[in-house]
Structures are given as structure tokens and as C-alpha cells.
Design a protein around this motif. Structure first.
Motif, short mmCIF file in Angstrom:
data_model
loop_
_atom_site.label_atom_id
_atom_site.label_comp_id
_atom_site.label_asym_id
_atom_site.label_seq_id
_atom_site.Cartn_x
_atom_site.Cartn_y
_atom_site.Cartn_z
N ILE A 1 0.85 -1.20 0.00
CA ILE A 1 0.00 0.00 0.00
C ILE A 1 0.88 1.25 0.00
O ILE A 1 0.62 2.21 -0.72
N GLU A 2 1.94 1.21 0.82
CA GLU A 2 2.88 2.35 0.86
C GLU A 2 3.51 2.57 -0.51
O GLU A 2 3.59 3.69 -1.01
N LEU A 3 3.92 1.45 -1.13
CA LEU A 3 4.56 1.51 -2.44
C LEU A 3 3.62 2.15 -3.45
O LEU A 3 4.00 3.02 -4.24
N THR A 4 2.34 1.72 -3.40
CA THR A 4 1.35 2.28 -4.31
C THR A 4 1.20 3.78 -4.07
O THR A 4 1.02 4.56 -5.00
N HIS A 5 1.29 4.14 -2.80
CA HIS A 5 1.17 5.56 -2.48
C HIS A 5 2.32 6.36 -3.11
O HIS A 5 2.12 7.48 -3.58
N PHE A 6 3.52 5.77 -3.14
CA PHE A 6 4.65 6.43 -3.78
C PHE A 6 4.39 6.62 -5.27
O PHE A 6 4.64 7.68 -5.84
N TYR A 7 3.86 5.54 -5.91
CA TYR A 7 3.50 5.64 -7.32
C TYR A 7 2.48 6.75 -7.54
O TYR A 7 2.57 7.54 -8.48
N GLU A 8 1.51 6.79 -6.61
CA GLU A 8 0.43 7.76 -6.77
C GLU A 8 0.97 9.19 -6.67
O GLU A 8 0.59 10.07 -7.45
N THR A 9 1.88 9.39 -5.70
CA THR A 9 2.47 10.73 -5.55
C THR A 9 3.15 11.13 -6.84
O THR A 9 2.99 12.25 -7.33
N PHE A 10 3.89 10.19 -7.42
CA PHE A 10 4.57 10.46 -8.69
C PHE A 10 3.56 10.81 -9.78
O PHE A 10 3.70 11.80 -10.50
N PHE A 11 2.50 9.99 -9.86
CA PHE A 11 1.48 10.18 -10.89
C PHE A 11 0.84 11.57 -10.78
O PHE A 11 0.71 12.30 -11.76
N LEU A 12 0.50 11.94 -9.53
CA LEU A 12 -0.19 13.22 -9.34
C LEU A 12 0.73 14.39 -9.69
O LEU A 12 0.31 15.35 -10.35
N LEU A 13 2.00 14.28 -9.26
CA LEU A 13 2.91 15.38 -9.56
C LEU A 13 3.24 15.42 -11.05
O LEU A 13 3.48 16.48 -11.61
N ALA A 14 3.21 14.24 -11.72
CA ALA A 14 3.40 14.22 -13.16
C ALA A 14 2.26 14.97 -13.84
O ALA A 14 2.46 15.70 -14.82
N LEU A 15 1.04 14.82 -13.29
CA LEU A 15 -0.10 15.55 -13.85
C LEU A 15 0.11 17.05 -13.71
O LEU A 15 -0.21 17.82 -14.61
N VAL A 16 0.65 17.46 -12.52
CA VAL A 16 0.93 18.89 -12.33
C VAL A 16 1.91 19.36 -13.40
O VAL A 16 1.72 20.39 -14.05
N THR A 17 2.98 18.56 -13.60
CA THR A 17 3.99 18.92 -14.59
C THR A 17 3.37 19.04 -15.98
O THR A 17 3.76 19.89 -16.78
N ALA A 18 2.37 18.16 -16.27
CA ALA A 18 1.77 18.13 -17.60
C ALA A 18 1.13 19.48 -17.97
O ALA A 18 1.00 19.79 -19.15
N PHE A 19 0.76 20.25 -16.98
CA PHE A 19 0.18 21.56 -17.27
C PHE A 19 1.19 22.51 -17.92
O PHE A 19 0.84 23.51 -18.49
N PHE A 20 2.47 22.19 -17.74
CA PHE A 20 3.53 23.11 -18.22
C PHE A 20 4.38 22.42 -19.28
O PHE A 20 5.58 22.64 -19.35
N VAL A 21 3.74 21.57 -20.10
CA VAL A 21 4.53 20.57 -20.80
C VAL A 21 5.51 21.14 -21.82
O VAL A 21 6.52 20.52 -22.11
N THR A 22 5.25 22.32 -22.34
CA THR A 22 6.25 22.85 -23.28
C THR A 22 7.50 23.32 -22.55
O THR A 22 8.55 23.48 -23.15
N HIS A 23 7.37 23.58 -21.25
CA HIS A 23 8.53 23.96 -20.44
C HIS A 23 8.65 22.97 -19.30
O HIS A 23 8.24 23.25 -18.17
N VAL A 24 9.19 21.78 -19.57
CA VAL A 24 9.14 20.69 -18.59
C VAL A 24 9.81 21.08 -17.28
O VAL A 24 9.29 20.81 -16.20
N TRP A 25 10.94 21.78 -17.37
CA TRP A 25 11.66 22.10 -16.12
C TRP A 25 10.87 23.05 -15.26
O TRP A 25 10.82 22.92 -14.04
#
Lengths: 365, 100, 288, 130
Positions: C209-233
Motif C-alpha cells: 500500500i505504501e509503495l502504491t502511495h509512492f507511485y500515486e504521488t509520482f502520478f499526481l505530480l506528473a499531472l501537475v507537470t503536464a500543465f507546463f509541458v512545453t517547459h518541462v523544467w
């Protein structure tokens, strides 16, 4: 809807005896409908230590140290209640300086007890950072207690006939200085407690009992005062309280927020009382010698942070007492707690339980 | 709306208020009741401390001369120090672990 | 093909590492905000290793099956997004992952676990509309449900979905189990439900469950990053800032009640997102 | 010293307590004292910081009427006395049947003076410690 259908919707939640929000084991059997509490039944006895019985075996001087250990928070005030009872039986005249010092330590106890409570309350609604900040300040009070009495919690400074330690001028200055620092710390969290939207959301209108209910259920201390009952035993003027003067802090809403406000204002009141007491400290001896043994029966009551404590002492002229009976404030507040719970959400149970500031060790003795 | 933000930011700026106990120990305060010691040279083994101890932590025998303290029972109240006729008992401010 | 496979392997292996590191940073930052020292940065790894080395204790087999499903669906979500596949599908696999946890929590007799599960459902009820509106917004912008389409935009998503972004940030606070929304379970929602939905899991299963939570954190923050996708950094920087802000909010709020959470989510964030969608719909140049 | 003590009997207890309720007296608590031959139950009340007590002397084994019908908060203290002193109360609103404080394997009525350890200590047979 049939009765059977109603009962199947009910969930029985064992709240405690081991529950993360409770520092001590108290068992509440909560009957829930969805997440609404419909009934609560208490069970105690998980840490019953038989102190009342043991007090009949120790001699009356040793009992000071034993009874102090009923509570790990307001220890000094327990020994004070006991000593005042024995002093009344033996007609001892406690020197004024001792009386003032008793006020100082009582109020230091009240300060750290209320801070401990405020931290635990913050924890009960999930405000961990507030909890940590409050306890950080509480540490400063404990340091003052260690500097003046030689221990953080078990002060062991109250004795029959006076007190066992005096304060030097440096120590008085140290305490006054410490109080200033503590008051500055209050600025960093008390406005947050009182004005924060999320905190108010969790406290206002939660666990209401009316003045009438509080009176009939025998509520004491801040619980009674939050419901508009102006009852504070310090007004009766034991120790030096009569000369220092104070008015009971009261609120009228009777909810958890009112209980918080009462205790928060009592924090300031305690600061004021300690400062006044230290300023007027009379230069007299700190204790009178104790000769003979007590005889007779007496009821001694003092105001603890959680409310009124009652000591009934019966002595027969020997070194050991015939009966020591302690009615602690939490015991008196349990009926009020049971009246507060029904109708509230499960999420509010920890908050309401903590709002009476339960001390289970006191309750069971 | 969130009055606690300033407190949080101040806490961040000032750094941790905690200590890495037990690696870092605060020096004891003067007058603290840390642990009980007896000076055998002045002790007359009268046993007054034993009779007064509320916790029954002390034992004294006159012959052979012995004074023993059970650190697990001692409640550090210093009542024995108060009643000792030779003043050979005293409380040291440093706290020791009962097991050490 | 090979390139895509390598990418998937890289993400599947790297995501939990990153998630765990973020978790470790969260714990240090939280501790500092509270005036404490806090655990070492690698503490989540130590915790996970310890959990996996513990004796597996189970109440019933069904419970365990759902733990694996919880992880499997989360992995599927991550893979779908990595491969630029259908966002709507990823959204549903993500919901399935959470649902598996809920059913697992319901499959035991502990009242704390059951109430925790009920609250988890309430949480889903609260944040799912925002996630759906997010996908709808992306569809309106790109004209496709494919995640890959985001990469081909000329301007970052944030320029057309600013209000949806704000709503998503609130949903993020729920997903990360932070105050004021940490009602179902969390490292510190102990006060009401002890450990809530995960109370009856121990050892390696809690580890999963903890491991899945780590994946989820990554997934959610990847979504945040996706909003700025032309400027990934820039996106990564914003994601870090968002994570820090989530921790700050966690530390300045009390936990609110479940009913309040649903009421709040269905008014303010949903209204924000809907306004954004309507505005986007009225734009002539968008998508279609 | 104890002032304002009124002696009551089992027959007059309830009337005395019922008379106090409308006068605004608050019940503080009950105290039970084992006087070897009999049990003494003290009812502590107060109004405006003034204490007032009722003293009830009963033989061991007497059934005492419960005042929990008048002062509902007396329930928990009456249950406590039932556990610790073996007192029987008639008409308890909520009866824990002697399991309020004590577990099933706990000693019976441990606060009574006739408990062996206490009797031995009084006769000097039992050393206080260990």
C-alpha cells in the motif's frame, strides 16, 4: 421501518481503552448510526492502582508523596489538597510565605496542564503543528518547575505545615523572566487557536451542554465555567488566593470552543497570579514544625486545572489514617461527557472527550 | 484565514527546538533531584531514612554496616535527605538511568 | 518500440524511488515546520524494507487480493500515461486502484477499517468530478483523449486551464491525505480512526500500500507537470512548489469533517473548473 | 472538621436527597468508610461553596437505596462503591454489576478493611514492604 432494521444500521465502536488520541486508557463504547453517536457508555479500571487503600497503610507524612502521584500533571495540587486537610485537622498555622509559594507552584502546574491540554486538543482535530508549538512552550514551564522545585512534574515541595523549598531572589527573577518568554510564545499560537477558521469549524457548537445540565450533572472546573457557572474554588481564598484576588473565567456557550476559551484565558490568569504572588512574597519562615498525629474528619477542596478535587480524610489519632477518599474532577465530569456525545459525529468524539481534559489516572486513583 | 502560517514560517527559520536525546543531554539544573547518594563515612546507620521512605526503597543494617538503595523503587522525593540526622544523604542533580 | 519499452521500465522503476524521496522530504519539512528535527531523508526506504521483511499476517485472502489489485491498477495507470494512451482510461484505472483499497478495507470486520473505507468513498466522490473536468478540459484543448496529444501543444495547458489547475490542486490535497482532508487514513489521521482504511493490514501488504502511495504521488505530480509541458523544467519546479504548498497547508489546518469536504469540493473547486470549461468551450480557436 | 452533617437512615435518605435537589444543591460525591462493624456512607453536597453532608450508617450487607434516580450523576460513584466496598444499591439507573472498575478476576470488595492484607498490616504481621 421496523426496529430490527434500525438496529442493524448501528455500529458499535470500541473507543479505547487503547486509542491514539487518549494518553491514558479510557474505554467508551460508542453506538453509532452511520457516523452519528447515539449512545456512549464508559468503562474504567484499566489503571486502577489502589492508592486510596495504600494511603491507609502509609503514615500521614508519607501520604504527601503518595497522593501527589495520583496525577502526573497537577501533582502539586493533589499534595496541596491533602496537606491543607491535615493542617486543618491538626490546626496548624501555615506561614504566609509558604502560602504564597503554594500559589506559585499551583499556578505553574495549572499553566503546564492547560498547555498540555491545548496541545492534545490540537492533536485531536489533526492540527499536529499547533500541538508541537504548544508543547514546546509547555517545556519552558516544566523547566521553571525543575529550576524551582527540583523536578519537572513530581515537585514534592508541599509538606504538612508549609513547603519544603524556598525561592532565592535569583530564582524569583528567573521565574519572572521565564514567564515573559512564555507570554511571548502565547502570541504565536493563541490567536491561531481562537481565530483559525478550521479550528473554529471543529469546536464551535460541538458537544454543547447547557448551564442547567452542567449543574445537574455535577460538572466542575472549565467544563462548568464554559457553561456559564461561575464556580472556581480559588475564590474561597485557600492558600494565598484570598489576598491575590481573582474572578472566575466564564463563558456561556457551553461548547468545545467555550471550554477552549476558558482555558486559554486561564493561562493568562495564571501568569498574572504567579507574578502577583512573587511580587508580594512575604519574608517569613516557610514551614511550621508538625507535632503529634491528626484526629477527626475533614473535607478539603481545592481547584485543580480540571476542576474541583475533594479530599475526605478521617484520622484516628495514630500515624496512619483511617480513610483517604479522593474525588477527582475528571470523575465528576464523566456524566457531563456522556451528555455531550450523543448527536455528534464520530469525528467529534475525540474532540469532545479531550475538551473535558480527561485524566484517567486521577479518575481511577 | 490561516493565522498559523507566520508561526510555521518562524519555526522553519529558527530550526528545530528539540534535542537529539540521548546523544545530546541537557546539563542538569542546580537543585534538581536527580539521584540519591549516601556518604558512608558520616553515616551512622540509624535507619531513620528507611522508616521514612514512602516507597520502601532503602535498607539499612547496623551489623555489618550496610546501606542499600533500590533504584527501581526510589521515587526521588528526597524525604530521607530531610530527615537524615547526620546530613550524609544528598540528592545529586544529574539524572541516571535506574538500570545503569 | 524498444524505446517505449525502456521508457516504461524506467518509469515503473524510477517512480517509486522518486515518490519515496518526496515522502522523505515531506517528513523532514513537516518536522521542521513543527520545530522538530525529523527522520533522515531515506526513512521511507527503511520503513518499506522493514515492512517487507516482516511476517505476512492476513485476516482473509480476499483482503490480500485487493492489495495486489490496488498496486496493479496503479501501475496500469502509470504505464498508460507513460505511453501517452487514453486519459479517460487512465482516470478509470486510477479510480479502480482506489476502489480496490476500499473493497479490501470493507472485506474485514473492523469498524475502524469500514468507516475509513466509507470515508475513502466520500473522498473519491469529492475529487473525482475535478479529475473528470480536468480530462474534459484537456480534450477541449487538444481535441483528443490521448495523453500524448498534450505533448504536441504549442502553448502549455496552464494558459487555457488555469482554474482547472487550481481545482486540481485542492483535489491533490485530498489525494495526498493531507489536512484538512485527511479523513480516511494517513500517517496522522490516528485520532478518529486509528489507521482507518489500512488498519487491518500488516507487514508486506502494508508495504505494498505504501509503495502504491509512492507511485500515486509520482502520478499526481506528473499531472501537475503536464500543465507546463512545453517547459518541462518549469513544470517540475511548479510540481515541487505545489508539493511544498500542500505540506504547508497540511500544517496550518485542522482536519475537517467528511461532510464538509464533499460540500466544499462540490462548490468551490468544481465551480472553478466548470467556469474554466465553459470559457474554453466558448473560445473559437479551441480544439475541434 | 466536618460541619453541616445530618444523620439519615435508609428510610429517610431518599427524602433528604430529594429535598436538596430543588434547593440547588449539587452532589459532589459519595464516600464510603468501613467502620469495621458497619459501613458509613457520606453524601457530600454543596451550594454556593457551602458544604453539606448526609451521613448514612448501615450494617454490612444492607441494601442502600440508590439516589441515581434523583441525581443521575450518582450512577458512576455508586457503581464504584459497589465494586470497591461490595455495597448493594437498589434502583441503580445503570448497573455495571460490579464490573465498572474491577475485572472478573479482581479481588472482591478490595477497599473493605476486612481484606486480609489490611487486617494483617493493622496487627503488625505484614511488613509494609516489599
Amino acid at each position: 421501518m421496523t426496529t430490527a432494521a434500525t438496529t442493524t444500521r448501528r455500529t458499535l465502536i470500541p473507543f479505547g481503552p487503547q486509542h491514539p488520541v487518549l494518553p491514558e486508557p479510557l474505554h467508551l463504547r460508542l453506538v453509532l448510526e452511520d457516523e452519528i453517536v447515539v449512545n456512549a457508555l464508559p468503562a474504567v479500571g484499566y489503571i486502577h492502582r489502589g492508592i486510596e487503600k495504600l494511603a491507609e497503610l502509609k503514615d500521614f507524612q508519607q501520604n504527601v508523596f503518595l497522593l501527589e502521584r495520583i496525577c502526573g500533571i497537577c501533582s502539586f495540587i493533589h499534595s496541596l489538597a491533602y496537606c491543607q486537610g491535615i493542617e486543618e485537622l491538626m490546626q496548624l498555622d501555615v506561614p504566609p510565605r509558604a502560602k504564597y509559594l503554594r500559589v506559585v507552584w499551583s499556578e505553574l502546574n495549572r499553566l503546564h496542564s492547560h498547555l498540555l491540554w491545548l496541545g492534545l486538543l490540537a492533536d485531536s482535530f489533526g492540527f499536529e503543528s499547533l500541538f508541537m508549538q504548544v508543547w514546546k512552550t509547555r517545556e519552558k514551564v516544566l523547566d521553571l518547575e525543575e529550576a524551582t522545585a527540583g523536578a519537572r512534574i513530581m515537585l514534592s515541595t508541599c509538606a504538612i505545615g508549609g513547603v519544603r523549598r524556598d525561592l532565592s531572589d535569583e530564582q524569583i527573577a528567573q521565574v519572572l523572566h521565564g514567564l515573559d518568554a512564555i507570554e511571548r510564545d502565547f502570541e504565536s499560537f493563541i490567536p491561531a487557536v481562537i481565530t483559525d477558521t478550521t479550528v473554529k469549524h471543529r469546536l464551535v457548537g460541538v458537544g454543547v451542554i447547557t448551564q442547567q445540565q452542567a449543574h445537574e450533572l455535577g460538572a466542575v472546573g472549565p467544563v462548568a465555567r464554559a457553561s456559564g457557572i461561575a464556580r472556581d474554588l480559588r475564590v474561597t481564598g485557600y492558600a494565598a488566593y484570598g489576598e491575590l484576588g481573582l474572578n472566575p473565567v466564564i463563558e456561556t456557550d457551553g461548547d468545545c470552543y467555550a471550554r477552549t476559551l476558558v482555558r486559554v484565558r486561564e493561562l493568562h490568569q495564571s501568569l498574572l497570579l504567579i507574578r502577583k504572588a512573587l511580587k508580594r512574597l512575604p519574608a517569613t519562615p516557610i514551614a511550621v514544625p508538625v507535632k503529634g498525629n491528626p484526629i477527626g474528619e475533614v473535607v478539603s477542596r481545592v481547584e485543580q486545572p480540571r476542576g474541583e478535587v475533594l479530599y475526605y480524610l478521617k484520622a484516628n489519632g495514630t500515624k496512619t489514617l483511617e480513610r483517604v477518599r479522593v474525588r477527582t474532577p475528571t470523575f465528576a465530569n464523566i456524566p457531563a461527557l456522556l451528555a455531550m456525545l450523543p448527536g455528534n459525529e464520530l469525528a467529534d468524539v475525540p474532540v469532545i472527550t479531550l475538551a473535558i481534559d480527561p485524566c484517567v489516572s486521577c479518575t481511577e486513583r | 484565514m490561516f493565522p498559523f502560517v507566520t508561526t510555521i514560517l518562524r519555526a522553519l527559520r529558527r530550526g528545530p527546538a528539540t534535542r537529539r536525546y540521548p546523544y545530546e543531554v541537557r546539563p542538569p539544573m542546580a537543585g534538581s533531584r536527580g539521584h540519591l547518594v549516601n556518604e558512608p563515612d558520616t553515616c551512622i546507620y540509624c535507619g531513620l531514612c528507611v522508616r521514612r521512605c514512602p516507597a520502601g526503597a532503602l535498607a539499612v543494617t547496623r551489623e555489618p554496616k550496610s546501606w542499600t538503595l533500590d533504584p527501581y523503587r526510589c521515587i526521588l522525593c528526597a524525604y530521607c535527605v530531610e530527615v537524615c540526622p547526620k546530613k550524609c544523604l544528598r540528592m545529586e542533580p544529574s539524572h541516571v538511568r535506574a538500570a545503569s | 518500440m524498444i524505446g517505449r519499452l525502456v521508457l516504461v521500465v524506467l518509469v515503473v522503476l524510477g517512480a517509486p524511488l522518486l515518490g519515496a524521496l518526496l515522502n522523505g522530504a515531506d517528513r523532514i519539512l513537516t518536522a521542521r515546520m513543527q520545530g522538530r528535527i525529523g527522520p533522515p531523508l531515506l526513512q521511507p526506504f527503511y520503513d518499506l524494507l522493514k515492512l517487507f521483511r516482516k511476517e505476512p499476517l492476513v485476516l482473509n485472502r480476499i483482503q490480500i487480493g485487493y492489495v495486489y489489485l490496488h498496486l496493479a491498477f496503479m501501475l496500469m495507470t502509470i504505464v498508460l500515461i507513460t505511453l501517452g494512451q487514453d486519459m479517460l482510461l487512465a482516470l478509470f484505472t486510477h479510480a479502480f486502484s482506489t476502489l480496490s483499497l476500499v473493497i479490501g478495507g470493507m472485506s474485514v470486520r473492523s469498524p475502524y477499517s469500514r468507516i475509513g473505507s466509507q470515508r475513502k468513498i466520500m473522498q473519491m466522490l469529492a475529487y473525482e468530478p475535478v479529475l473528470i473536468l480536468l480530462v474534459v478540459g484537456i480534450y477541449l484543448r487538444t481535441g483528443s483523449f490521448m495523453a500524448g496529444a498534450v505533448a504536441h501543444l504549442d502553448a502549455p495547458l496552464i494558459t487555457s486551464l488555469p482554474l482547472v489547475f487550481l481545482a486540481f490542486l485542492v483535489a491533490l490535497e485530498i489525494k495526498l491525505e493531507k489536512s484538512p482532508f485527511d479523513v480516511a487514513t494517513s500517517h496522522h489521521a490516528h485520532q478518529e480512526l486509528v489507521k482507518g482504511i489500512t488498519i487491518e493490514y500488516a507487514g508486506p501488504y502494508l508495504g505494498i500500500i505504501e509503495l502504491t502511495h509512492f507511485y500515486e504521488t509520482f502520478f499526481l505530480l506528473a499531472l501537475v507537470t503536464a500543465f507546463f509541458v512545453t517547459h518541462v523544467w518549469l513544470g517540475v519546479l511548479v510540481a515541487m512548489a505545489v508539493y511544498g504548498a500542500a505540506i504547508l497547508v497540511d500544517n496550518v489546518c485542522a482536519r475537517m469533517r467528511t461532510t464538509w469536504m464533499v460540500r466544499y469540493m462540490w462548490t468551490v473547486p468544481v465551480a472553478l473548473a466548470v467556469c474554466n470549461i465553459i470559457w474554453l468551450y466558448l473560445q473559437p480557436h479551441v480544439g475541434r | 472538621m466536618l460541619h453541616n452533617v445530618t444523620d439519615v437512615t435508609v428510610a429517610t435518605l431518599l427524602d433528604a436527597v430529594a429535598a436538596r435537589f430543588p434547593q440547588g444543591y449539587r452532589l459532589i460525591t459519595l464516600t464510603c468508610v468501613d467502620c469495621v462493624d458497619n459501613l458509613e456512607v457520606l453524601y457530600h453536597f454543596y451550594r454556593n461553596y457551602e458544604l453539606s453532608h448526609l451521613r448514612l450508617c448501615v450494617a454490612k450487607g444492607t441494601v442502600v437505596p440508590s439516589i441515581s434516580g434523583i441525581y443521575s450523576c450518582a450512577v458512576i460513584v455508586e457503581n464504584e462503591l459497589k465494586d470497591l466496598f461490595g455495597l448493594t444499591f437498589d434502583g441503580l439507573v445503570l448497573d455495571y454489576e460490579g464490573r465498572f472498575m474491577l475485572a472478573a478476576d479482581a479481588p472482591v470488595a478490595p477497599m473493605l478493611r476486612t481484606a486480609p492484607a489490611q487486617a494483617a498490616a493493622r496487627n503488625g504481621e505484614l511488613k509494609m514492604e516489599p
